[in-house]
Motif scaffolding. Structure first.
Motif, PDB file in Angstrom:
ATOM      1  N   GLN A   1      -1.904   6.434   2.071  1.00 54.56           N
ATOM      2  CA  GLN A   1      -1.815   7.400   0.931  1.00 54.56           C
ATOM      3  C   GLN A   1      -0.705   8.248   1.027  1.00 54.56           C
ATOM      4  OE1 GLN A   1      -6.112   8.699   0.964  1.00 54.56           O
ATOM      5  NE2 GLN A   1      -5.951   8.320  -1.105  1.00 54.56           N
ATOM      6  N   ALA A   2      -0.370   8.745   2.254  1.00 56.17           N
ATOM      7  CA  ALA A   2       0.632   9.461   2.767  1.00 56.17           C
ATOM      8  C   ALA A   2       2.095   9.090   2.300  1.00 56.17           C
ATOM      9  CB  ALA A   2       0.534  10.102   4.115  1.00 56.17           C
ATOM     10  N   LEU A   3       2.066   7.679   2.454  1.00 54.03           N
ATOM     11  CA  LEU A   3       3.265   6.945   1.888  1.00 54.03           C
ATOM     12  C   LEU A   3       3.471   6.859   0.613  1.00 54.03           C
ATOM     13  CD1 LEU A   3       3.329   4.152   4.757  1.00 54.03           C
ATOM     14  CD2 LEU A   3       4.684   6.233   4.658  1.00 54.03           C
ATOM     15  N   GLY A   4       2.558   7.177  -0.204  1.00 53.01           N
ATOM     16  CA  GLY A   4       2.672   7.158  -1.708  1.00 53.01           C
ATOM     17  C   GLY A   4       2.239   6.057  -2.292  1.00 53.01           C
TER      18      GLY A   4
ATOM     19  N   VAL B   1       3.882  -0.939   7.381  1.00 56.06           N
ATOM     20  CA  VAL B   1       2.806  -1.832   7.784  1.00 56.06           C
ATOM     21  C   VAL B   1       2.384  -1.414   9.098  1.00 56.06           C
ATOM     22  CG1 VAL B   1       1.549  -3.808   8.109  1.00 56.06           C
ATOM     23  CG2 VAL B   1       2.778  -3.452   6.162  1.00 56.06           C
ATOM     24  N   ARG B   2       3.385  -1.313  10.044  1.00 49.84           N
ATOM     25  CA  ARG B   2       3.275  -1.206  11.472  1.00 49.84           C
ATOM     26  C   ARG B   2       2.781   0.232  11.596  1.00 49.84           C
ATOM     27  NH1 ARG B   2       7.559  -3.114  12.676  1.00 49.84           N
ATOM     28  NH2 ARG B   2       7.029  -4.986  13.621  1.00 49.84           N
ATOM     29  N   SER B   3       3.309   1.184  11.119  1.00 52.80           N
ATOM     30  CA  SER B   3       2.863   2.681  11.179  1.00 52.80           C
ATOM     31  C   SER B   3       1.650   3.107  10.869  1.00 52.80           C
ATOM     32  CB  SER B   3       4.102   3.495  10.487  1.00 52.80           C
ATOM     33  OG  SER B   3       3.699   3.357   8.731  1.00 52.80           O
TER      34      SER B   3
ATOM     35  N   ALA C   1     -13.414  -4.669   5.868  1.00 50.84           N
ATOM     36  CA  ALA C   1     -12.740  -3.950   4.885  1.00 50.84           C
ATOM     37  C   ALA C   1     -11.248  -4.625   4.618  1.00 50.84           C
ATOM     38  CB  ALA C   1     -12.644  -2.522   5.027  1.00 50.84           C
ATOM     39  N   VAL C   2     -10.891  -4.632   3.466  1.00 52.67           N
ATOM     40  CA  VAL C   2      -9.670  -5.206   3.151  1.00 52.67           C
ATOM     41  C   VAL C   2      -9.244  -4.016   2.244  1.00 52.67           C
ATOM     42  CG1 VAL C   2      -8.347  -6.854   1.735  1.00 52.67           C
ATOM     43  CG2 VAL C   2     -10.424  -7.457   2.802  1.00 52.67           C
ATOM     44  N   VAL C   3      -7.962  -3.418   2.565  1.00 55.11           N
ATOM     45  CA  VAL C   3      -7.182  -2.395   1.900  1.00 55.11           C
ATOM     46  C   VAL C   3      -5.916  -3.116   1.511  1.00 55.11           C
ATOM     47  CG1 VAL C   3      -6.114  -0.279   2.396  1.00 55.11           C
ATOM     48  CG2 VAL C   3      -7.931  -0.980   3.946  1.00 55.11           C
ATOM     49  N   ARG C   4      -5.790  -2.761  -0.021  1.00 49.28           N
ATOM     50  CA  ARG C   4      -4.859  -3.357  -0.680  1.00 49.28           C
ATOM     51  C   ARG C   4      -3.799  -2.312  -1.273  1.00 49.28           C
ATOM     52  NH1 ARG C   4      -9.548  -6.098  -1.887  1.00 49.28           N
ATOM     53  NH2 ARG C   4      -9.452  -8.369  -1.537  1.00 49.28           N
ATOM     54  N   PRO C   5      -2.497  -2.168  -0.743  1.00 53.32           N
ATOM     55  CA  PRO C   5      -1.486  -0.943  -1.087  1.00 53.32           C
ATOM     56  C   PRO C   5      -0.653  -1.514  -2.147  1.00 53.32           C
ATOM     57  CG  PRO C   5      -0.891  -1.839   1.173  1.00 53.32           C
ATOM     58  CD  PRO C   5      -2.259  -2.598   0.563  1.00 53.32           C
ATOM     59  N   PHE C   6      -1.057  -1.731  -3.398  1.00 53.29           N
ATOM     60  CA  PHE C   6      -0.291  -2.593  -4.280  1.00 53.29           C
ATOM     61  C   PHE C   6       0.228  -1.673  -5.545  1.00 53.29           C
ATOM     62  CE2 PHE C   6      -2.062  -6.043  -2.166  1.00 53.29           C
ATOM     63  CZ  PHE C   6      -0.951  -7.001  -2.014  1.00 53.29           C
ATOM     64  N   SER C   7      -0.534  -0.323  -5.750  1.00 49.48           N
ATOM     65  CA  SER C   7      -0.288   0.409  -6.617  1.00 49.48           C
ATOM     66  C   SER C   7       0.400   1.783  -6.171  1.00 49.48           C
ATOM     67  CB  SER C   7      -1.424   0.814  -7.596  1.00 49.48           C
ATOM     68  OG  SER C   7      -2.560   1.377  -6.997  1.00 49.48           O
ATOM     69  N   ALA C   8       1.262   2.474  -6.758  1.00 46.12           N
ATOM     70  CA  ALA C   8       1.846   3.741  -6.363  1.00 46.12           C
ATOM     71  C   ALA C   8       0.970   5.010  -6.797  1.00 46.12           C
ATOM     72  CB  ALA C   8       3.202   3.882  -6.811  1.00 46.12           C
ATOM     73  N   GLY C   9       1.107   5.995  -6.017  1.00 46.92           N
ATOM     74  CA  GLY C   9       0.342   7.175  -6.472  1.00 46.92           C
ATOM     75  C   GLY C   9       1.153   8.244  -5.783  1.00 46.92           C
TER      76      GLY C   9
ATOM     77  N   GLY D   1       2.344  -5.482  -0.181  1.00 45.80           N
ATOM     78  CA  GLY D   1       2.323  -4.753  -1.579  1.00 45.80           C
ATOM     79  C   GLY D   1       3.425  -3.917  -1.504  1.00 45.80           C
ATOM     80  N   LEU D   2       3.272  -2.425  -1.629  1.00 45.42           N
ATOM     81  CA  LEU D   2       4.510  -1.527  -1.502  1.00 45.42           C
ATOM     82  C   LEU D   2       4.953  -1.157  -0.142  1.00 45.42           C
ATOM     83  CD1 LEU D   2       3.087   1.061  -4.240  1.00 45.42           C
ATOM     84  CD2 LEU D   2       4.319  -1.235  -4.642  1.00 45.42           C
TER      85      LEU D   2
END
Length: 334
Positions: A80-83, A16-18, A101-109, A9-10
């Motif tokens: 979330q802390a990465l935006g 991702v490692r962090s 669980a599956v976590v999908r970091p594809f949208s910005a915030g 994703g973003l």
């Protein structure tokens, strides 16, 4: 196994490692670290690691789910802390019960400052089993802790003096019941009292807290011998709270683990230390008594003590290579 880390994703590979590195800093029963992660084009998967289950103390794997829930909250918060927004699906497939669980970091915030504060607390949070100082915790802080649990669909009742006295009885009852079980003692000895080179389990320098029969608090020995080591804790301490849920399904247990971690990080951000009083939720009959003590409406998931202790060494963690599953082109399928 660096090839198991990929952009998602973003997030680039380093990010991702962090965030997975933040996830593995979560607490777990006996520091078993019962989680695995997989990077896929569709998201970051969190899997239970059944090889790290505790068949005696956690026969129904409730605490395993609880521990994985804590890791999941760290993962979500670090993203979330990465935006990025960590869109999360819990227990996505019935045919894969270990996929939690599956976590999908594809949208910005825009990062929420409160979540950034919690993300900053992740590497600072660690279990502190020393006696705590005699210092009252402000009511406003207790309110924030309660709100933290509620944000994750759990509840944090604070025990009054009468309930605390009864809790001391329940902890001692469950503690002695566990020590009377040879299988429990064998499992306990396997995971505790480890040397400083071990990357999992409870090292020999750690000690835990539990109430004493005389109404004080004693230090629970996490060394090779399952015997409590006495040492009183201050009269005004600790603040003891219970994290509970209205139901006790796998989904509730996973959510309660996230609630616990949000509470722990909120406490860390407020300058507090924390440790666990696990015995009364590990013995089923005593857990039922604790539920009755809370009024019968909540399932107790964990008991926490909160306060300010002396600096202590951190418990170790496994390397990322040990917790990463190999890529699977079919993973995270719809």
């Amino acid at each position: 196994m660096t090839s198991a880390i990929t952009p998602i994703g973003l997030l680039d590979s380093d990010q991702v490692r962090s965030v997975i590195g933040a996830a593995v800093l979560a607490p777990s029963t006996h520091n078993t670290q019962p989680w695995r992660f997989r990077c896929t084009p569709m998201g970051i998967e969190l899997h239970a690691d059944p090889e790290r289950a505790l068949p005696v103390v956690d026969a129904d794997r409730r605490e395993l789910l609880f521990s994985c829930g804590a890791a999941l909250f760290n993962l979500r918060t670090a993203i979330q802390a990465l935006g990025a927004h960590p869109a999360t699906t819990l227990l996505p497939r019935r045919d894969e019960p270990d996929l939690l669980a599956v976590v999908r970091p594809f949208s910005a915030g825009k990062p929420d400052p409160r979540l950034v504060e919690l993300a900053d607390a992740i590497p600072r949070r660690h279990t502190n089993r020393t006696p705590f100082a005699q210092a009252a915790i402000p009511a406003a802080t207790v309110t924030r802790l309660r709100h933290a649990a509620e944000l994750e669909q759990a509840w944090l009742p604070r025990l009054d003096a009468v309930q605390l006295d009864r809790l001391r009885e329940l902890v001692n009852k469950s503690h002695h019941a566990q020590l009377a079980d040879p299988a429990f003692v064998a499992e306990w000895r396997y995971w505790t009292g480890r040397d400083r080179t071990s990357r999992d389990g409870v090292p020999d320098y750690a000690a835990g807290a539990m109430p004493a029969d005389d109404g004080g608090w004693i230090l629970r020995d996490f060394g090779a011998r399952p015997a409590p080591r006495r040492g009183r804790i201050g009269e005004g301490d600790p603040l003891v709270v219970v994290i509970g849920s209205f139901d006790d399904t796998r989904l509730d247990q996973l959510r309660a683990g996230q609630a616990m971690q949000r509470v722990l990080l909120t406490a860390t951000a407020a300058g507090l230390d924390a440790s666990f009083i696990s015995q009364p939720v590990e013995v089923p009959a005593v857990r039922t008594e604790l539920r009755d003590l809370l009024g019968g409406g909540l399932w107790p998931q964990i008991v926490l003590r909160l306060g300010r202790g002396k600096p202590v060494a951190w418990t170790p963690r496994r390397s990322l290579a040990d917790v990463l599953l190999p890529p699977d082109r079919f993973a995270s399928r719809p």
